[in-house]
Design a protein around this motif. Structure first.
Motif, PDB file in Angstrom:
ATOM      1  N   ILE A 111       0.837  -1.211   0.000  1.00  0.00           N
ATOM      2  CA  ILE A 111       0.000   0.000   0.000  1.00  0.00           C
ATOM      3  C   ILE A 111       0.869   1.258   0.000  1.00  0.00           C
ATOM      4  N   LEU A 112       1.960   1.228   0.744  1.00  0.00           N
ATOM      5  CA  LEU A 112       2.876   2.374   0.734  1.00  0.00           C
ATOM      6  C   LEU A 112       3.481   2.572  -0.655  1.00  0.00           C
ATOM      7  N   GLY A 113       3.843   1.476  -1.314  1.00  0.00           N
ATOM      8  CA  GLY A 113       4.352   1.580  -2.681  1.00  0.00           C
ATOM      9  C   GLY A 113       3.310   2.148  -3.618  1.00  0.00           C
ATOM     10  N   GLY A 114       2.065   1.668  -3.475  1.00  0.00           N
ATOM     11  CA  GLY A 114       0.979   2.211  -4.291  1.00  0.00           C
ATOM     12  C   GLY A 114       0.731   3.678  -3.998  1.00  0.00           C
ATOM     13  N   GLY A 115       0.876   4.065  -2.728  1.00  0.00           N
ATOM     14  CA  GLY A 115       0.670   5.461  -2.356  1.00  0.00           C
ATOM     15  C   GLY A 115       1.704   6.386  -2.958  1.00  0.00           C
ATOM     16  N   VAL A 116       2.968   5.993  -2.907  1.00  0.00           N
ATOM     17  CA  VAL A 116       4.013   6.815  -3.525  1.00  0.00           C
ATOM     18  C   VAL A 116       3.804   6.891  -5.034  1.00  0.00           C
ATOM     19  N   LEU A 117       3.445   5.763  -5.640  1.00  0.00           N
ATOM     20  CA  LEU A 117       3.165   5.771  -7.078  1.00  0.00           C
ATOM     21  C   LEU A 117       1.998   6.699  -7.403  1.00  0.00           C
ATOM     22  N   TYR A 118       0.979   6.699  -6.560  1.00  0.00           N
ATOM     23  CA  TYR A 118      -0.171   7.592  -6.751  1.00  0.00           C
ATOM     24  C   TYR A 118       0.261   9.058  -6.703  1.00  0.00           C
ATOM     25  N   LEU A 119       1.086   9.403  -5.733  1.00  0.00           N
ATOM     26  CA  LEU A 119       1.549  10.790  -5.608  1.00  0.00           C
ATOM     27  C   LEU A 119       2.351  11.220  -6.839  1.00  0.00           C
ATOM     28  N   ILE A 120       3.169  10.310  -7.360  1.00  0.00           N
ATOM     29  CA  ILE A 120       3.964  10.642  -8.544  1.00  0.00           C
ATOM     30  C   ILE A 120       3.073  10.747  -9.778  1.00  0.00           C
ATOM     31  N   ALA A 121       2.224   9.735  -9.990  1.00  0.00           N
ATOM     32  CA  ALA A 121       1.413   9.681 -11.207  1.00  0.00           C
ATOM     33  C   ALA A 121       0.434  10.844 -11.308  1.00  0.00           C
ATOM     34  N   THR A 122      -0.153  11.229 -10.190  1.00  0.00           N
ATOM     35  CA  THR A 122      -1.125  12.317 -10.216  1.00  0.00           C
ATOM     36  C   THR A 122      -0.450  13.683 -10.348  1.00  0.00           C
ATOM     37  N   GLY A 123       0.868  13.707 -10.370  1.00  0.00           N
ATOM     38  CA  GLY A 123       1.574  14.959 -10.633  1.00  0.00           C
ATOM     39  C   GLY A 123       1.570  15.338 -12.101  1.00  0.00           C
ATOM     40  N   GLN A 124       1.073  14.446 -12.945  1.00  0.00           N
ATOM     41  CA  GLN A 124       0.955  14.747 -14.372  1.00  0.00           C
ATOM     42  C   GLN A 124      -0.429  15.316 -14.648  1.00  0.00           C
ATOM     43  N   ALA A 125      -0.486  16.430 -15.311  1.00  0.00           N
ATOM     44  CA  ALA A 125      -1.771  17.069 -15.608  1.00  0.00           C
ATOM     45  C   ALA A 125      -2.664  16.114 -16.400  1.00  0.00           C
ATOM     46  N   GLY A 126      -3.909  15.991 -15.952  1.00  0.00           N
ATOM     47  CA  GLY A 126      -4.879  15.184 -16.666  1.00  0.00           C
ATOM     48  C   GLY A 126      -4.855  13.703 -16.327  1.00  0.00           C
ATOM     49  N   PHE A 127      -3.943  13.267 -15.466  1.00  0.00           N
ATOM     50  CA  PHE A 127      -3.878  11.847 -15.140  1.00  0.00           C
ATOM     51  C   PHE A 127      -5.108  11.437 -14.348  1.00  0.00           C
ATOM     52  N   ASP A 128      -5.745  10.344 -14.769  1.00  0.00           N
ATOM     53  CA  ASP A 128      -6.931   9.819 -14.092  1.00  0.00           C
ATOM     54  C   ASP A 128      -6.623   8.406 -13.620  1.00  0.00           C
ATOM     55  N   VAL A 129      -6.650   8.198 -12.311  1.00  0.00           N
ATOM     56  CA  VAL A 129      -6.258   6.905 -11.748  1.00  0.00           C
ATOM     57  C   VAL A 129      -7.156   5.786 -12.255  1.00  0.00           C
TER      58      VAL A 129
END
Length: 231
Positions: A92-110
């Protein structure tokens, strides 16, 4: 506690490295790493962590592996729950860090991206149904456990187990990414599913049940073909 922390760190790296390669790099315009790159990334996370923490915790990084090692008489039952908790927390921590990085891109939708979650039917990359996905996850985990038990057998060549295990996981991904996006690891599946929500969480049960069944079968097969009991 050191073993539990090692499992959490290792599973964190597996999810961040493996799922991160799929979310951040696989579809990158013109230079995306594709299925082969993602498969290698998952294998490399396990290979690198096996050398880094194998001497501390055994480097399971996977509830199915922990259960498979127990079924193969290589692991104490009293440690199963703490190991699984540590692995899920790390995932979950790995997924959380990945979420923080991925959502730093404009328009990214999880949800729209899929966020490297596992699935069947409408959530399968290739449109494979529940039965196909279930069989694939059972068989792939089964063979993964056979590889792990064989590579770490005291009679096997020493020092090469991480390579065999890492390459084994790479091969498993090459086969099954189109089917379920490859789990064979409940902690990996959980670590990203909770950030996607309903669709991924609804199907998450299968990526716990099938790998655990496969792990127990793999342990039974290895003990059956091994000429020497290691219990």
């Amino acid at each position: 506690m050191k073993a539990y922390l090692a499992e959490a760190v290792g599973t964190f790296w597996l999810v961040l490295g493996g799922c991160g390669s799929a979310v951040l790099a696989a579809a990158f315009p013109e230079v995306g790493i594709g299925l082969l790159g993602v498969s290698l990334a998952f294998g490399l996370t396990v290979l690198t962590m096996a050398y880094a923490i194998g001497h501390i915790s055994g480097c399971h990084l996977n509830p199915a592996v922990t259960i498979g090692l127990w079924a193969g008489k290589r692991f104490d039952a009293s440690q199963i729950i703490p190991y699984i908790v540590a692995q899920v927390v790390g995932g979950i921590l790995g997924g959380g860090v990945l979420y923080l990085i991925a959502t730093g891109q404009a328009g990214f939708d999880v949800a729209e991206s899929g966020f490297a979650t596992n699935g069947y039917a409408e959530r399968s990359p290739g449109g494979y149904d529940l039965s196909a996905g279930f069989i694939a996850e059972v068989v792939m985990t089964m063979m993964f456990i056979v590889i792990i038990l064989g590579a770490t057998d005291k009679r096997a060549p020493q020092g090469f187990a991480p390579i065999a295990i890492g390459l084994g996981l790479t091969l498993i991904h090459l086969i099954s990414i189109p089917i379920t996006n490859t789990s064979v690891n409940p902690a990996r599946s959980t670590g990203v599913a909770i950030f996607v929500g309903d669709g991924a969480l609804t199907q998450l049960w299968m990526f716990w049940v099938a790998p655990i069944i496969g792990a127990i079968l793999g342990a039974a097969i290895y003990r059956g073909i091994s000429s020497e009991s290691e219990g």
